[in-house]
Write a protein that holds these residues in place. Structure first.
Motif, PDB file in Angstrom:
ATOM      1  N   VAL A 133      32.298  56.064 -97.920  1.00 23.27           N
ATOM      2  CA  VAL A 133      32.871  56.794 -96.892  1.00 23.27           C
ATOM      3  C   VAL A 133      34.297  56.914 -97.393  1.00 23.27           C
ATOM      4  CG1 VAL A 133      33.952  56.955 -94.477  1.00 23.27           C
ATOM      5  CG2 VAL A 133      31.500  55.823 -94.877  1.00 23.27           C
ATOM      6  N   GLU A 134      34.864  58.110 -97.441  1.00 22.46           N
ATOM      7  CA  GLU A 134      36.233  58.479 -98.098  1.00 22.46           C
ATOM      8  C   GLU A 134      36.933  59.106 -96.980  1.00 22.46           C
ATOM      9  OE1 GLU A 134      38.157  60.717-102.082  1.00 22.46           O
ATOM     10  OE2 GLU A 134      35.990  60.595-101.773  1.00 22.46           O
TER      11      GLU A 134
ATOM     12  N   LEU B 219      31.833  49.193 -95.287  1.00 21.14           N
ATOM     13  CA  LEU B 219      31.663  50.705 -94.484  1.00 21.14           C
ATOM     14  C   LEU B 219      31.870  50.606 -93.276  1.00 21.14           C
ATOM     15  CD1 LEU B 219      28.285  52.137 -96.200  1.00 21.14           C
ATOM     16  CD2 LEU B 219      30.734  52.842 -96.581  1.00 21.14           C
TER      17      LEU B 219
ATOM     18  N   LEU C  45      37.837  55.529 -88.261  1.00 22.62           N
ATOM     19  CA  LEU C  45      38.006  56.868 -88.362  1.00 22.62           C
ATOM     20  C   LEU C  45      38.427  57.464 -86.933  1.00 22.62           C
ATOM     21  CD1 LEU C  45      34.494  57.786 -89.840  1.00 22.62           C
ATOM     22  CD2 LEU C  45      36.761  58.109 -90.757  1.00 22.62           C
TER      23      LEU C  45
ATOM     24  N   SER D 245      26.458  64.210-100.921  1.00 20.74           N
ATOM     25  CA  SER D 245      27.995  64.162-100.252  1.00 20.74           C
ATOM     26  C   SER D 245      28.043  65.174 -99.187  1.00 20.74           C
ATOM     27  CB  SER D 245      28.756  64.019-101.286  1.00 20.74           C
ATOM     28  OG  SER D 245      29.033  62.835-102.081  1.00 20.74           O
TER      29      SER D 245
ATOM     30  N   PRO E 239      24.939  56.009 -94.735  1.00 20.89           N
ATOM     31  CA  PRO E 239      26.006  56.201 -95.573  1.00 20.89           C
ATOM     32  C   PRO E 239      26.200  54.912 -96.808  1.00 20.89           C
ATOM     33  CG  PRO E 239      26.637  55.349 -93.461  1.00 20.89           C
ATOM     34  CD  PRO E 239      25.377  55.461 -93.447  1.00 20.89           C
TER      35      PRO E 239
ATOM     36  N   VAL F 135      25.600  60.508 -88.873  1.00 19.20           N
ATOM     37  CA  VAL F 135      25.690  59.406 -89.902  1.00 19.20           C
ATOM     38  C   VAL F 135      25.754  58.201 -89.053  1.00 19.20           C
ATOM     39  CG1 VAL F 135      27.135  58.299 -91.599  1.00 19.20           C
ATOM     40  CG2 VAL F 135      27.444  60.939 -91.301  1.00 19.20           C
TER      41      VAL F 135
ATOM     42  N   VAL G  92      36.743  63.789 -93.970  1.00 20.28           N
ATOM     43  CA  VAL G  92      36.040  62.839 -94.754  1.00 20.28           C
ATOM     44  C   VAL G  92      35.119  63.632 -95.451  1.00 20.28           C
ATOM     45  CG1 VAL G  92      36.351  61.155 -92.655  1.00 20.28           C
ATOM     46  CG2 VAL G  92      34.265  62.790 -92.807  1.00 20.28           C
TER      47      VAL G  92
ATOM     48  N   ILE H 292      31.641  61.879 -96.944  1.00 24.04           N
ATOM     49  CA  ILE H 292      30.470  60.906 -96.732  1.00 24.04           C
ATOM     50  C   ILE H 292      29.337  60.908 -97.588  1.00 24.04           C
ATOM     51  CG2 ILE H 292      29.108  59.812 -95.152  1.00 24.04           C
ATOM     52  CD1 ILE H 292      31.013  59.861 -92.993  1.00 24.04           C
TER      53      ILE H 292
ATOM     54  N   ARG I 205      35.516  50.729 -92.419  1.00 26.73           N
ATOM     55  CA  ARG I 205      35.870  52.273 -92.661  1.00 26.73           C
ATOM     56  C   ARG I 205      35.321  53.155 -91.448  1.00 26.73           C
ATOM     57  NH1 ARG I 205      36.376  54.003 -98.181  1.00 26.73           N
ATOM     58  NH2 ARG I 205      38.557  53.105 -99.021  1.00 26.73           N
ATOM     59  N   LEU I 206      34.148  52.815 -91.024  1.00 27.48           N
ATOM     60  CA  LEU I 206      33.795  53.777 -89.960  1.00 27.48           C
ATOM     61  C   LEU I 206      34.447  53.623 -88.650  1.00 27.48           C
ATOM     62  CD1 LEU I 206      29.682  53.800 -90.854  1.00 27.48           C
ATOM     63  CD2 LEU I 206      31.533  55.640 -91.108  1.00 27.48           C
TER      64      LEU I 206
ATOM     65  N   HIS J  70      25.060  53.991 -89.346  1.00 30.87           N
ATOM     66  CA  HIS J  70      25.259  52.754 -89.804  1.00 30.87           C
ATOM     67  C   HIS J  70      24.809  51.552 -88.967  1.00 30.87           C
ATOM     68  CE1 HIS J  70      27.854  49.644 -91.870  1.00 30.87           C
ATOM     69  NE2 HIS J  70      27.041  50.010 -92.917  1.00 30.87           N
TER      70      HIS J  70
END
Length: 436
Positions: free
Chosen positions: A94-95, A57, A64, A20, A91, A48, A70, A72, A60-61, A50
């Protein structure tokens, strides 16, 4: 499964593993097939990567925003084509810990005053600024180390005073239970009391307040002072020797720990000074400057900033040294408590230290004889009544002593080549600035 946080600078050791990373969104590149997010923590930046797949995901991305905080979690993968360290994170989760509002109030082209309004963002977004405070920490550590090794005691003196200290003009007055108190312009009188208290060598790093309406690049109404006072000295030379060795020790520490980063971010080479530093009397400095056309009317008693730069340039050319002590300032421009030599009462046993043309320190041997202090205060037309507590320290066997006061922000300015003390201070205070 919760993975422990790994700093970006350590990711190379975790290739092939899931980790993380916690940090801020530095930049987003959202392309048709790929999503790239650059995440920044206080140790560096990582990409990162993706591949779009219409999954959670991707959404989520996509949502942002720049500077969102974040966490990740993903696999660290070797990626030779990536400029940031030759690796990337693929990733898995993703938080968003705290989304950043858009647009940001500052960008790369914002002027200094507006950047200071949003100083937390300004510092966070510019690694060079964070480096300033890392350097400040190492510098202070080096100065403390030297002072401790010399047997100095660290003191904490009051910042509230019942009477205006050295001169009434430059103090801040505040209400104090129905009467007036003043913010200390300097720990000067208190550190002298510590000497009279039998504490042999004293130092303090703490806040100093000056009610000067100065709008220059090197003045602040509140700054951090590095103060030293030494007892049982043979002369002012002992004080200068202590300072130059303390600075050489601290600068060597900075050069060792941060030299490469300083060169990269500020384009400055940190040179460890040799000791002793060059010394010039004020009369010699003025003679050198006047030959170059400074102060043609011959009226200036003190060096102005132009004069300080001129003297430093001369010394650098003549000796290669970045530092110079200017000594023997005239009585008229020094406080009443500076000692005067017996053979020339027109000057004081005092000095300023210039670094690359900037005054960073004032110091002196103090007058420790009670009767002489009274006489010198009277000469300057000062009433001794408000200073009786101070003067009492010299009535019962106070040893010969001297000391110095150094501006921490100015030392950082000179060291890093910063254009203004505002850049060397976390939250600047000046005549027009009390926020944030």
């Amino acid at each position: 499964m919760i993975h422990s946080r790994v700093p970006v600078s350590d990711l190379r050791e975790h290739v092939g593993r899931t980790v993380s990373v916690c940090g801020w969104v530095n930049a987003l590149r959202l392309q048709r097939k790929m999503q790239f997010v650059i995440v920044r923590d206080n140790t560096g930046m990582v990409q990162v990567t993706h591949r779009r797949d219409d999954g959670p995901l991707e959404a989520r991305l996509e949502a942002l925003t720049a500077e969102s905080a974040v966490r990740i979690t993903g696999r660290v993968v070797d990626a030779a084509q990536v400029k940031l360290g030759g690796l990337e994170i693929v990733p898995e989760a993703v938080e968003v810990l705290n989304p950043a509002a858009t647009p940001l109030p500052i960008d790369d082209h914002t002027g200094l005053e507006q950047r200071l309004d949003w100083r937390f963002l300004d510092v966070r977004r510019r690694p060079a600024t964070q480096l300033v405070f890392a350097v400040q920490t190492t510098l202070e550590q080096g100065m403390r180390e030297y002072a401790y090794a010399q047997g100095a005691t660290e003191m904490h003196t009051p910042k509230l005073m019942g009477t205006a200290s050295e001169s009434g003009a430059e103090v801040f007055e505040l209400g104090y239970f129905g009467r007036s108190a003043y913010l200390a312009q300097s720990p000067q009188f208190f550190k002298q009391m510590a000497i009279a208290a039998g504490v042999d060598r004293v130092f303090e790093i703490g806040p100093v307040f000056r009610a000067e309406p100065s709008f220059t690049s090197r003045h602040a109404t509140e700054f951090t002072g590095v103060d030293v006072e030494l007892a049982w000295i043979d002369g002012v030379e002992d004080v200068m020797a202590f300072e130059e060795r303390m600075l050489a020790h601290a600068i060597a520490k900075v050069a060792d720990r941060h030299g490469e980063a300083i060169a990269e971010h500020f384009g400055v080479e940190v040179t460890v000074p040799t000791t002793p530093f060059p010394r010039l009397t004020m009369a010699e400095a003025q003679e050198i400057l006047r030959k170059g056309g400074w102060d043609p009317a011959g009226v200036k008693e003190d060096l102005d900033p132009e004069g300080e730069r001129g003297v430093s340039a001369h010394i650098k050319e003549a000796t290669g040294h970045e530092f110079v002590f200017i000594t023997h300032y005239p009585v008229g421009i020094r406080p009443f408590y500076h000692m005067r030599p017996a053979d020339d009462p027109r000057v004081t046993l005092s000095f300023d230290l210039l670094w690359k043309g900037l005054e960073v320190t004032t110091g002196a041997q103090r007058e420790h004889r009670y009767d002489v202090l009274l006489k010198q205060a009277a000469e300057k037309g000062m009433s001794t009544e408000p200073m009786q507590d101070y003067l009492n320290a010299f009535r019962y066997g106070c040893p010969p002593h001297g000391g110095l006061g150094m501006g921490l922000g100015r030392v950082l300015m000179a060291m890093l080549g910063l254009p203004s003390i505002r850049e060397a201070t976390f939250l600047f205070r000046g005549p027009n600035r009390l926020t944030p």
